[in-house]
Design an enzyme around this catalytic site. Sequence first.
Site, PDB file in Angstrom:
ATOM      1  N   HIS A 176      40.800  35.910  37.207  1.00 31.79           N
ATOM      2  CA  HIS A 176      40.911  36.743  38.479  1.00 31.79           C
ATOM      3  C   HIS A 176      40.620  38.123  37.904  1.00 31.79           C
ATOM      4  O   HIS A 176      41.518  38.752  37.224  1.00 31.79           O
ATOM      5  CB  HIS A 176      42.059  36.338  39.292  1.00 31.79           C
TER       6      HIS A 176
ATOM      7  N   SER B 110      39.232  41.027  45.181  1.00 39.22           N
ATOM      8  CA  SER B 110      40.600  40.513  45.887  1.00 39.22           C
ATOM      9  C   SER B 110      40.807  41.093  46.895  1.00 39.22           C
ATOM     10  O   SER B 110      40.164  41.023  48.144  1.00 39.22           O
ATOM     11  CB  SER B 110      41.419  40.594  44.588  1.00 39.22           C
TER      12      SER B 110
END
Length: 408
Positions: free
Chosen positions: A387, A246
Amino acid sequence: ISIKPAFAEPEDFNYDETKVPSFTLPDLLTLENGDRVSDAETWKNKRRAEIVELLEKHVYGRAPTGESGLHFGEVEIDDNALGGTAVRKQVKLWFDGNDQELVADLLIYLPKHAEGPVPIFLGLNFAGNHAVADDPDIWLPTSWVPDRDNGTVEDNHATDKGRGSQSSRWPIQETLSRGYAVATIYCGDIDPDFDDGFQNGVHALFDNDDQWGTIAAWAWGLSRALDYFEEDSDIDHSRTAVLGHSRLGKAALWAGARDERFALVISNESGCGGAALSRRRFGETVERINTRFPHWFCKNFHKYNDNEDELPVDQHMLCALIAPRPLYIASAEGDLWADPRGEFLSLQYASPVYELLGKNGLSNRDMPAVNEPISTDVAYHIRSGKHDITLYDWQRYLDFADQQLRAR
Ligand code: GTR
């Protein structure tokens, strides 16, 4: 068809492939004077430097290039860590500048019975080194940590309660058993993740008007860990894989792009400002990232809020800077915010540079199905799920490292 993201993503952003605007990407292989780049020498000697300059100026800001002010402090070694399976080292990285000091803790696990220097995976972590493993002897960070309301942080200070809380993201035993070391630094030791006008963390140590944002500061910190590896004979610094998830994947990509000592670069769901093409405006946009995280990029990047077509770069150029070194880009099916297709396309559009440099890219390949990784000298997968960075992701990275670093 509008695909609804699998978990709570901000509304009013585009998650519909049919609504991606048409756009033209800046040409990777045309010099600023209009000449075509048709050989490896022109890429290496001219075009590469032009693109570094454009990304520094318009996206990440310019990190200091002179003395880093780094010196190594206390080193702690435990030959019997993680139930006797690992050697743990902790090193204080001290930075001096502007009459100030900053300390960042580098945590390293090495396989116990290694014969000679081992290749290493390096990445920053989100919550403190103590969060990556259930090991009571990891130093707690003393710098500011974000409070994510999970009871592990008090007054923005780490506590023992956070020990091992991020261990699912760091399959250390698996990595050691495959013959690799693992190293990490808490990102906030380098630069705390909040907006204070580029004053705190390592920014304070340098007089620098070029507004290097937090992503650039984190990337710079990754290079300083590599400076340490060069001094440690247990580590094969020439086989360092830099990875990140990320926002820390954005930092890993920029570190790998800037610092050609990194032998393998891995982006796990880095999204906007990382692997994803900005011009697609799918999921997170330039405007949203600059509004929500004004400290991540340089001031110039804000000029492209809702104005992506004016950007003189796009993120395929970031990927291309890593060539000819191996690059792995990964996405997750449930992470539409990071624009999986835009991440794949960046790698695909960077592929002509790999091919120019005698490597194999992914120029003529379709985006693969979920959980079907593809690799040449670059690799891509889209994993099922949300995610995150998981054991599945690490296993793919280890396989790719075996293929690209071990086979040498
Ligand atoms: C989100 C941000 C993303 C990504 C993510 C993360 O809030 O919009 O760009 O960086 O955080 O780091 O987990």
